[in-house]
Design an enzyme around this catalytic site. Structure first.
Site, PDB file in Angstrom:
ATOM      1  N   ARG A  10       1.732  11.678   2.643  1.00  0.00           N
ATOM      2  CA  ARG A  10       0.621  10.894   2.065  1.00  0.00           C
ATOM      3  C   ARG A  10       0.501  11.129   0.552  1.00  0.00           C
ATOM      4  O   ARG A  10      -0.589  11.197  -0.007  1.00  0.00           O
ATOM      5  CB  ARG A  10      -0.712  11.244   2.735  1.00  0.00           C
ATOM      6  CG  ARG A  10      -0.767  10.946   4.193  1.00  0.00           C
ATOM      7  CD  ARG A  10      -0.690   9.449   4.508  1.00  0.00           C
ATOM      8  NE  ARG A  10      -0.803   9.235   5.938  1.00  0.00           N
ATOM      9  CZ  ARG A  10       0.225   9.309   6.788  1.00  0.00           C
ATOM     10  NH1 ARG A  10       1.459   9.546   6.334  1.00  0.00           N
ATOM     11  NH2 ARG A  10       0.056   9.135   8.074  1.00  0.00           N
TER      12      ARG A  10
ATOM     13  N   SER B 246      -7.982   7.468   8.211  1.00  0.00           N
ATOM     14  CA  SER B 246      -8.104   8.933   8.091  1.00  0.00           C
ATOM     15  C   SER B 246      -8.705   9.296   6.746  1.00  0.00           C
ATOM     16  O   SER B 246      -8.159   8.920   5.703  1.00  0.00           O
ATOM     17  CB  SER B 246      -6.722   9.592   8.187  1.00  0.00           C
ATOM     18  OG  SER B 246      -6.113   9.216   9.388  1.00  0.00           O
TER      19      SER B 246
ATOM     20  N   GLU C 287      -7.678  12.286   1.827  1.00  0.00           N
ATOM     21  CA  GLU C 287      -6.570  11.318   1.736  1.00  0.00           C
ATOM     22  C   GLU C 287      -7.037  10.074   0.961  1.00  0.00           C
ATOM     23  O   GLU C 287      -6.282   9.477   0.200  1.00  0.00           O
ATOM     24  CB  GLU C 287      -6.126  10.923   3.157  1.00  0.00           C
ATOM     25  CG  GLU C 287      -5.017   9.889   3.164  1.00  0.00           C
ATOM     26  CD  GLU C 287      -4.571   9.497   4.562  1.00  0.00           C
ATOM     27  OE1 GLU C 287      -4.378  10.387   5.413  1.00  0.00           O
ATOM     28  OE2 GLU C 287      -4.430   8.287   4.800  1.00  0.00           O
TER      29      GLU C 287
HETATM   30  C1  FAD Z   1      -8.482   1.343  10.034  1.00  0.00           C
HETATM   31  C2  FAD Z   1      -7.510   1.950   9.030  1.00  0.00           C
HETATM   32  C3  FAD Z   1      -6.343   2.544   9.477  1.00  0.00           C
HETATM   33  C4  FAD Z   1      -5.423   3.097   8.581  1.00  0.00           C
HETATM   34  N1  FAD Z   1      -4.276   3.665   9.058  1.00  0.00           N
HETATM   35  C5  FAD Z   1      -3.368   4.192   8.202  1.00  0.00           C
HETATM   36  C6  FAD Z   1      -2.160   4.773   8.692  1.00  0.00           C
HETATM   37  O1  FAD Z   1      -1.886   4.774   9.890  1.00  0.00           O
HETATM   38  N2  FAD Z   1      -1.306   5.313   7.798  1.00  0.00           N
HETATM   39  C7  FAD Z   1      -1.560   5.298   6.449  1.00  0.00           C
HETATM   40  O2  FAD Z   1      -0.724   5.814   5.692  1.00  0.00           O
HETATM   41  N3  FAD Z   1      -2.694   4.762   5.953  1.00  0.00           N
HETATM   42  C8  FAD Z   1      -3.604   4.205   6.796  1.00  0.00           C
HETATM   43  N4  FAD Z   1      -4.763   3.662   6.308  1.00  0.00           N
HETATM   44  C9  FAD Z   1      -5.032   3.712   4.858  1.00  0.00           C
HETATM   45  C10 FAD Z   1      -4.642   2.408   4.083  1.00  0.00           C
HETATM   46  O3  FAD Z   1      -4.509   1.329   4.958  1.00  0.00           O
HETATM   47  C11 FAD Z   1      -3.342   2.578   3.307  1.00  0.00           C
HETATM   48  O4  FAD Z   1      -3.430   3.658   2.423  1.00  0.00           O
HETATM   49  C12 FAD Z   1      -2.972   1.320   2.513  1.00  0.00           C
HETATM   50  O5  FAD Z   1      -1.687   1.457   1.957  1.00  0.00           O
HETATM   51  C13 FAD Z   1      -3.973   1.014   1.397  1.00  0.00           C
HETATM   52  O6  FAD Z   1      -3.661  -0.271   0.897  1.00  0.00           O
HETATM   53  P1  FAD Z   1      -4.707  -1.104   0.064  1.00  0.00           P
HETATM   54  O7  FAD Z   1      -3.984  -2.311  -0.437  1.00  0.00           O
HETATM   55  O8  FAD Z   1      -5.922  -1.361   0.855  1.00  0.00           O
HETATM   56  O9  FAD Z   1      -4.993  -0.101  -1.132  1.00  0.00           O
HETATM   57  P2  FAD Z   1      -6.368   0.089  -1.939  1.00  0.00           P
HETATM   58  O10 FAD Z   1      -7.349   0.777  -1.065  1.00  0.00           O
HETATM   59  O11 FAD Z   1      -6.788  -1.183  -2.554  1.00  0.00           O
HETATM   60  O12 FAD Z   1      -5.879   1.091  -3.071  1.00  0.00           O
HETATM   61  C14 FAD Z   1      -5.486   2.406  -2.759  1.00  0.00           C
HETATM   62  C15 FAD Z   1      -5.038   3.096  -4.060  1.00  0.00           C
HETATM   63  O13 FAD Z   1      -3.854   2.470  -4.549  1.00  0.00           O
HETATM   64  C16 FAD Z   1      -4.072   1.894  -5.845  1.00  0.00           C
HETATM   65  N5  FAD Z   1      -3.374   0.602  -5.826  1.00  0.00           N
HETATM   66  C17 FAD Z   1      -3.522  -0.399  -4.923  1.00  0.00           C
HETATM   67  N6  FAD Z   1      -2.668  -1.396  -5.188  1.00  0.00           N
HETATM   68  C18 FAD Z   1      -1.956  -1.030  -6.279  1.00  0.00           C
HETATM   69  C19 FAD Z   1      -0.920  -1.656  -7.051  1.00  0.00           C
HETATM   70  N7  FAD Z   1      -0.425  -2.871  -6.766  1.00  0.00           N
HETATM   71  N8  FAD Z   1      -0.446  -0.984  -8.131  1.00  0.00           N
HETATM   72  C20 FAD Z   1      -0.928   0.245  -8.464  1.00  0.00           C
HETATM   73  N9  FAD Z   1      -1.902   0.882  -7.767  1.00  0.00           N
HETATM   74  C21 FAD Z   1      -2.407   0.250  -6.691  1.00  0.00           C
HETATM   75  C22 FAD Z   1      -5.580   1.774  -5.999  1.00  0.00           C
HETATM   76  O14 FAD Z   1      -5.962   1.843  -7.366  1.00  0.00           O
HETATM   77  C23 FAD Z   1      -6.063   2.968  -5.192  1.00  0.00           C
HETATM   78  O15 FAD Z   1      -6.005   4.147  -5.963  1.00  0.00           O
HETATM   79  C24 FAD Z   1      -5.698   3.078   7.187  1.00  0.00           C
HETATM   80  C25 FAD Z   1      -6.882   2.466   6.731  1.00  0.00           C
HETATM   81  C26 FAD Z   1      -7.779   1.895   7.653  1.00  0.00           C
HETATM   82  C27 FAD Z   1      -9.028   1.223   7.142  1.00  0.00           C
END
Ligand code: FAD
Length: 346
Positions: free
Chosen positions: A164, A238, A334
């Site tokens: 992570r 998480s 995380e």
């Molecule tokens: C129900 C649920 C289940 C989940 N299960 C998992 C799992 O099984 N495994 C796992 O690893 N994660 C899991 N996650 C966490 C999450 O889905 C991941 O971390 C996902 O990759 C986040 O993507 P996002 O586009 O929503 O990022 P955001 O929440 O929008 O951003 C996360 C971070 O990345 C940065 N960021 C986003 N996009 C960019 C970009 N294009 N360039 C530079 N920086 C950027 C943001 O500034 C922020 O710091 C889960 C979340 C939920 C709600």
């Protein structure tokens, strides 16, 4: 590209936290990004990059320009007998990308089905589930440096993936906008079904020789039965990482707590499920005002509605303190904590 003012971010984060962004824009191309950087520089505002908002916790209004990355497009950039390199725009939804790969008979990310969020955020924390991390299929990514506007290509060695973790969550935190990610996917399918309940569910589905689609369906089935849907109750999956401790530390803890689970992380370290620790100190299913700990999965903190980012943060600190006091283990967050002070100026 339209720049809006004083926009609520409630609909743009899966915790459903209601904070305001001074400026907000959706970027659909590299040119939009450059235009947005120029705007922020002139307005002297820092920048927050947002994907699906599924891994952030907002604890204040943001006197900043929030850029929601909507850059789309999926295309093969090279192809041979065994492998296809597939490029995806950072704004593609991760799960849609997984389904696209399966429909095109490509394998490697089916175990990562139904993870919320975008392709561009996937490398940030090396998303992982059911025995697979994107590290295994990552080819390269393309990003723009916020302070210079320059384009840069990152290869696996530059990204420094960990559990992570990546360089983008550490030394390069907030400094780059990822606009494209390239993946090595396989044309032949080698099933990875050793983790969790996948085998059990495949058996129930009568799939003795599972395809990538069967595995994806099994993972979707398991996730839907275990994890709360952010559309129903605010959460970011998480909240903490599973702590990794030296084998000796684990052995001592196991003497004191014989039911303590642990899985080898490498030859000298053991990964302990944070959910066990949180449940053991009594937080599973507990509420603290409008926020709480999920009753099925204690690793997930939830916003029952109207909770503030600081309520979640306070709850998380209480849990950390109790786990530290009882087990002498510090739980690491995380989820990315976002406030006015955590952002970078262009
Ligand atoms: C129900 C649920 C289940 C989940 N299960 C998992 C799992 O099984 N495994 C796992 O690893 N994660 C899991 N996650 C966490 C999450 O889905 C991941 O971390 C996902 O990759 C986040 O993507 P996002 O586009 O929503 O990022 P955001 O929440 O929008 O951003 C996360 C971070 O990345 C940065 N960021 C986003 N996009 C960019 C970009 N294009 N360039 C530079 N920086 C950027 C943001 O500034 C922020 O710091 C889960 C979340 C939920 C709600």
């Amino acid at each position: 590209m339209k720049i809006q003012e004083n926009i609520s971010l409630k609909a743009f984060n899966t915790f459903g936290i209601d904070v305001k962004a001074k400026f907000f824009a959706e970027v659909e191309s590299k040119n939009d990004i450059i235009e947005a950087l120029t705007f922020a520089k002139t307005a002297k505002k820092p920048i927050l990059i947002l994907g699906g908002g599924s891994n952030v916790l907002f604890t204040s209004d943001l006197d900043a320009l929030v850029l929601k990355v909507n850059i789309r497009g999926i295309e093969p950039i090279s192809q041979d007998k065994d492998k296809v390199i597939l490029a995806a725009g950072a704004g593609e939804m991760w799960h849609d990308f997984v389904l696209y790969s399966i429909e095109n008979n490509l394998s490697g990310i089916e175990n990562l089905s139904l993870i919320p969020g975008t392709v561009g955020a996937a490398p940030m924390q090396n998303i992982g589930a059911y025995g697979v991390e994107i590290k295994a299929v990552f080819h390269s990514l393309e990003a723009i440096k916020i302070c210079s506007g320059r384009t840069q290509i990152f290869l696996p060695a530059d990204v420094n993936f960990g559990y992570r973790e990546s360089v983008f969550k550490k030394s390069l935190k907030g400094k780059y906008i990822i606009y494209k990610v390239n993946f090595n996917l396989s044309t032949s399918h080698v099933p990875n079904i050793s983790y969790g309940d996948i085998q059990k569910v495949l058996k129930e589905m009568n799939q003795a020789k599972p395809t990538a689609k069967n595995i994806s369906d099994a993972v979707i089935n398991i996730r839907q039965s275990k994890l709360p849907d952010p559309k129903t109750v605010g959460n970011a999956g998480s909240f903490f990482k599973n702590p990794v401790v030296p084998v000796e530390v684990y052995k001592k803890l196991k003497q004191a707590y014989p039911t303590l689970p642990g899985y080898p992380s490498d030859a000298s370290q053991i990964k302990i499920p944070a959910a066990y620790l949180i449940e053991n100190v009594g937080w599973k299913g507990k509420k603290l005002g409008k926020v709480g700990v999920h009753d099925k999965q204690p690793l997930v903190l939830v916003n029952y509605g109207g909770g503030k980012g600081n309520d979640i943060l306070e709850l998380s600190r209480k849990i950390q303190l109790d786990v530290q006091t009882k087990f002498n283990i510090s739980l690491e967050r995380e989820v990315n904590l976002i406030n006015d002070k955590s952002l970078i100026y262009p």
